[in-house]
Design a protein around this motif. Structure first.
Motif, short mmCIF file in Angstrom:
data_model
loop_
_atom_site.label_atom_id
_atom_site.label_comp_id
_atom_site.label_asym_id
_atom_site.label_seq_id
_atom_site.Cartn_x
_atom_site.Cartn_y
_atom_site.Cartn_z
N THR A 1 0.83 -1.20 0.00
CA THR A 1 0.00 0.00 0.00
C THR A 1 0.86 1.26 0.00
N MET A 2 1.90 1.25 0.83
CA MET A 2 2.80 2.40 0.87
C MET A 2 3.54 2.56 -0.46
N GLY A 3 3.86 1.44 -1.11
CA GLY A 3 4.45 1.48 -2.43
C GLY A 3 5.95 1.67 -2.41
N ILE A 4 6.57 1.31 -3.53
CA ILE A 4 8.02 1.45 -3.64
C ILE A 4 8.41 2.92 -3.59
N ASP A 5 7.54 3.79 -4.08
CA ASP A 5 7.86 5.22 -4.06
C ASP A 5 8.09 5.73 -2.65
N ALA A 6 7.42 5.13 -1.67
CA ALA A 6 7.58 5.58 -0.29
C ALA A 6 8.99 5.35 0.20
N LEU A 7 9.66 4.32 -0.34
CA LEU A 7 11.01 4.03 0.09
C LEU A 7 12.02 4.99 -0.52
N SER A 8 11.70 5.53 -1.66
CA SER A 8 12.64 6.44 -2.33
C SER A 8 12.26 7.90 -2.20
N GLY A 9 11.05 8.18 -1.68
CA GLY A 9 10.59 9.56 -1.61
C GLY A 9 11.01 10.26 -0.34
N ILE A 10 12.31 10.24 -0.06
CA ILE A 10 12.80 10.82 1.19
C ILE A 10 12.57 12.32 1.21
N GLY A 11 12.54 12.94 0.05
CA GLY A 11 12.39 14.39 0.00
C GLY A 11 10.97 14.86 0.19
N THR A 12 10.01 13.98 0.35
CA THR A 12 8.61 14.38 0.52
C THR A 12 8.12 13.99 1.91
N ALA A 13 6.96 14.57 2.26
CA ALA A 13 6.39 14.28 3.58
C ALA A 13 5.50 13.05 3.57
N ALA A 14 5.15 12.53 2.38
CA ALA A 14 4.20 11.42 2.31
C ALA A 14 4.66 10.19 3.09
N TRP A 39 -3.55 0.72 -8.19
CA TRP A 39 -3.39 -0.73 -8.10
C TRP A 39 -2.67 -1.12 -6.82
N SER A 40 -1.73 -0.30 -6.35
CA SER A 40 -1.01 -0.67 -5.13
C SER A 40 -1.95 -0.64 -3.92
N ILE A 41 -2.90 0.31 -3.90
CA ILE A 41 -3.86 0.36 -2.79
C ILE A 41 -4.81 -0.83 -2.86
N VAL A 42 -5.25 -1.17 -4.07
CA VAL A 42 -6.15 -2.32 -4.22
C VAL A 42 -5.46 -3.60 -3.76
N ALA A 43 -4.22 -3.81 -4.25
CA ALA A 43 -3.48 -5.02 -3.87
C ALA A 43 -3.16 -5.03 -2.38
N GLY A 44 -2.73 -3.88 -1.87
CA GLY A 44 -2.41 -3.80 -0.45
C GLY A 44 -3.62 -4.03 0.43
N MET A 45 -4.77 -3.49 0.03
CA MET A 45 -5.99 -3.69 0.80
C MET A 45 -6.37 -5.16 0.82
N ALA A 46 -6.23 -5.83 -0.33
CA ALA A 46 -6.58 -7.26 -0.39
C ALA A 46 -5.70 -8.07 0.55
N LEU A 47 -4.40 -7.76 0.59
CA LEU A 47 -3.49 -8.47 1.49
C LEU A 47 -3.82 -8.17 2.96
N ILE A 48 -4.09 -6.92 3.25
CA ILE A 48 -4.44 -6.55 4.63
C ILE A 48 -5.71 -7.25 5.06
N PHE A 49 -6.73 -7.24 4.21
CA PHE A 49 -7.99 -7.90 4.56
C PHE A 49 -7.77 -9.39 4.80
N ALA A 50 -6.99 -10.02 3.89
CA ALA A 50 -6.72 -11.45 4.06
C ALA A 50 -5.98 -11.71 5.36
N GLY A 51 -5.04 -10.85 5.69
CA GLY A 51 -4.30 -11.02 6.93
C GLY A 51 -5.16 -10.87 8.16
N VAL A 52 -6.03 -9.86 8.16
CA VAL A 52 -6.89 -9.64 9.32
C VAL A 52 -7.89 -10.78 9.49
#
Length: 314
Positions: free
Chosen positions: A151-164, A284-297
Motif C-alpha cells: 500500500t505504501m508502495g516502492i515510491d515511499a522508500l525512495s521519496g525521502i524528500g517528501t512528507a508522504a 493498483w497498489s492500494i487495491v493489492a495492499g488492501m486485499a493483502l491486509i484484509f486477508a491477513g486480518v
C-alpha cells in the motif's frame, strides 16, 4: 433441555448484536477519515483534535451524570484514564489528522486497518495468549504487513524528500496506539462503559488543549468555513463521543483482538467514502495492499471451522 434451548438463541442474539455494533463502529470510524480530510485544510491538526475531544468529553460527562454515574475519585484510576486517553484519542487522532495533510483519506484508512496485527504481535512478545497463537494467525500477520508495504508502495522508500512517507508512518503509529488502547482498556472492566469513555476523553482534552494552545495558537487563526466546522462537530459528537461508548462496550464483550478486527471494515468504508465524497481514486497498489491486509486480518481474527463440525457425536 428447555433451559439449554432458551440459552442458545440468547447467546446467538447477543453475538449478532455485538457484530452489528462492530459494523456500526467501523462505519462511524471509517467516515472519520473523510471528515478529517474535509476539515484539515483550514483547521490545523492539534486544534482540530483539541476541539474534537473537548466537545466529546463534555458530552460524555453530561451523559454519565444524567445516568446517575459519578466519575471515580482515586488518583490511580485517573492515571490509568490518562494513559487510555493518550493511546485511544490524543495521540492517534493527532497522528491521523497530520497524516491526512499529505495523503488521501482512503489511503489513511487502509494503513489504519492494521491494529489486529499489532495486537497479535504484542500478545506474542508479551507471552499473553501464546497458547492460542497458531501458524494461521502468524501467516495472517505476515500478509497484513505485506499489505502495508504494498500500500505504501516502492515510491515511499525512495521519496525521502517528501512528507508522504512520514505521513504514512504517522498513520501506522496511530494504528499501534489503537492496538495498545484496548489491551490497556481491559483494566476498566469493572466500570460502566460511559464512565470509562468520559474519564479517558476528559484526560485526552487535558492533554490536547495546552498542546494546541502552545503549538498552533488557534485564537490567531482565521474563522474556518462552515463545512469544516460542521465536520469537526460530527467528528466530536458521532465519531468520538458516541463511538467511544460502543468501543468500551465491545472491549468488555469481544476483547482487544475482536474489537480491533473491525479495522479492516473501517478501511473499506474509508476508501469508499473518500472515493464517493472527495473524488479520491484507487491505485493498483492500494487495491493489492488492501486485499493483502484484509486477508491477513481475516486469518488473524476469524476462527477456522471446527474439525468435528457436522460429525455425529459419539
Amino acid at each position: 433441555m428447555s433451559t439449554q434451548a432458551q440459552q442458545a438463541p440468547s447467546g446467538q442474539t447477543s453475538l449478532t448484536f455485538e457484530i452489528g455494533l462492530l459494523l456500526l463502529l467501523a462505519l462511524i470510524w471509517g467516515s472519520s477519515f473523510t471528515l478529517i480530510k474535509v476539515a484539515i485544510p483550514t483547521i490545523p491538526p492539534f486544534t482540530m483534535v483539541a476541539v474534537r475531544v473537548t466537545i466529546a468529553a463534555i458530552l460524555l460527562v453530561l451523559i454519565a451524570a444524567a445516568q446517575g454515574h459519578a466519575l471515580p475519585r482515586q488518583g490511580s484510576v485517573w492515571a490509568a484514564f490518562l494513559v487510555q486517553g493518550l493511546l485511544q484519542s490524543a495521540a492517534p487522532f493527532t497522528l491521523i489528522s497530520w497524516g491526512e495533510i499529505h495523503i488521501a483519506s482512503g489511503l489513511a484508512g487502509v494503513l489504519n486497518a492494521t491494529p489486529p496485527m499489532f495486537v497479535l504481535v504484542i500478545a506474542l512478545m508479551s507471552g499473553r495468549t501464546r497458547q492460542a497463537v497458531s501458524g494461521r494467525k502468524i501467516v495472517g500477520v505476515g500478509l497484513g504487513l505485506a499489505g502495508v508495504t504494498v500500500t505504501m508502495g516502492i515510491d515511499a522508500l525512495s521519496g525521502i524528500g517528501t512528507a508522504a512517507p512520514l505521513a504514512q508512518m504517522a498513520v501506522l503509529g496511530a494504528s499501534f496506539c489503537y492496538a495498545l488502547a484496548p489491551i490497556w482498556g481491559q483494566r476498566f472492566s469493572n466500570l460502566p462503559a460511559i464512565v470509562t469513555a468520559a474519564g479517558a476523553m476528559s484526560c485526552a482534552a487535558i492533554l490536547m488543549l495546552p498542546a494546541a494552545a502552545v503549538l498552533e495558537r488557534p485564537w490567531m487563526l482565521a474563522l474556518p468555513p462552515a463545512h469544516a466546522i460542521a465536520a469537526v462537530i460530527v467528528l466530536a459528537v458521532i465519531c468520538t463521543a458516541f463511538a467511544m461508548v460502543i468501543y468500551f462496550c465491545l472491549i468488555h464483550t469481544l476483547g482487544p483482538l475482536g474489537t480491533t478486527s473491525g479495522s479492516y471494515l473501517r478501511a473499506g468504508f474509508a476508501v469508499a467514502l473518500g472515493t464517493a465524497w472527495l473524488g479520491e481514486r484507487f491505485t493498483w497498489s492500494i487495491v493489492a495492499g488492501m486485499a493483502l491486509i484484509f486477508a491477513g486480518v481475516v486469518a488473524v481474527t476469524v476462527p477456522p471451522p471446527a474439525r468435528n463440525a457436522g460429525k455425529p457425536a459419539g
